[in-house]
Design a protein around this motif. Structure first.
Motif: not given
Length: 282
Positions: A106-112
């Motif tokens: 569920l890692m937020p997209l902005y951190r990927r």
């Protein structure tokens, strides 16, 4: 085409067998498993638990140099077998691992944000694929031209920004640093994120290094293979011989700092190092 060796236990013949030993049985068949055709070699072991390697070579080498063997059984080097190393398959497993590490979370997209340290430009053709799972990338390479076209495509089709450069950076804003080739000298700066290494990585202390990912198999898939066969090697031989990626392949094991581990441990490390310990994997 490739061949798989299945060992048949030695059958004792009592006193007669001691006085008049006979050669061990070695037979070759055409077989299919998991949608792929291969050669199945059945070889009876001798009293010392070894097959007749000369007979194995006479049967297999006219047809293929690739022989997959059970763990602990390798043909003598002088017989001419090619080591079963399937580089393109291992590269794809590495990419699969990089995607699964964030894809199940569920890692937020902005951190990927993905870091790529690739001096030779080996992964330039795979950048577009990777950016289906990461939202941006920071690439350090000496082969900027190889990456430029892929980076332009990613921006146009995916809206994914790619930062290209030749000078090393600390990758501090990345969640993972992907290194496809050998890094035999310590990097100028130790990465602030875990490293997924496709070869030797010199910095083995001070950061977490993931390496040697291996695909897993279901019991149904394993049951179709010759006894003692290694599923990862079989999948690699299929990919090498036919360009066929077996369906539903997922990474089942990998090394974390040299220790065999489950991917779930690597995923938890990835989240922790990214400051996202409150997020969980599905």
């Amino acid at each position: 085409m490739f061949a798989c060796l299945e060992l048949i236990p030695h059958t004792s013949q009592g006193i007669k067998g001691l006085l008049f030993p006979t050669s061990t049985r070695t037979e070759l068949y055409s077989a299919r498993a998991l949608g792929a055709e291969y050669l199945r070699l059945e070889a009876q072991v001798n009293r010392r638990g070894r097959p007749d390697w000369e007979a194995v070579a006479r049967l297999v080498l006219p047809l293929t140099q690739y022989l997959l063997t059970p763990a602990g059984y390798q043909p003598p080097a002088h017989l001419g077998f090619a080591p079963p190393v399937f580089a393109e398959f291992e590269r794809r497993v590495l990419l699969q691992c990089a995607c699964e590490l964030v894809g199940d979370s569920l890692m937020p997209l902005y951190r990927r944000r993905l870091g790529i340290y690739d001096p030779q430009g080996e992964l330039a053709g795979n950048l577009y694929f990777l950016l289906h799972h990461y939202t941006s990338a920071r690439v350090v390479t000496q082969n900027v031209e190889a990456y430029r076209k892929a980076a332009d495509l990613a921006r146009k089709e995916l809206g994914a920004p790619v930062l290209l450069g030749e000078e090393f950076t600390d990758f501090s804003d990345c969640v993972l640093l992907l290194c496809p080739g050998d890094v035999t000298r310590p990097l100028p700066l130790l990465p602030a994120c875990p490293v997924l290494a496709g070869g030797v990585f010199a910095d083995f202390q001070g950061c977490n290094v993931f390496s040697s990912p291996r695909v897993s198999a279901s019991l149904f898939q394993i049951a179709q293979l010759p006894r003692g066969s290694d599923f990862h090697a079989f999948a690699g031989a299929v990919y090498h011989s036919y360009g066929y990626w077996l369906p539903d392949l997922r990474v089942g094991r990998l090394l974390i700092n040299g220790k065999e581990s489950l991917p779930e441990e690597a995923k938890h490390i990835l989240l922790r190092e990214a400051g996202l310990s409150n997020y969980f994997y599905c």
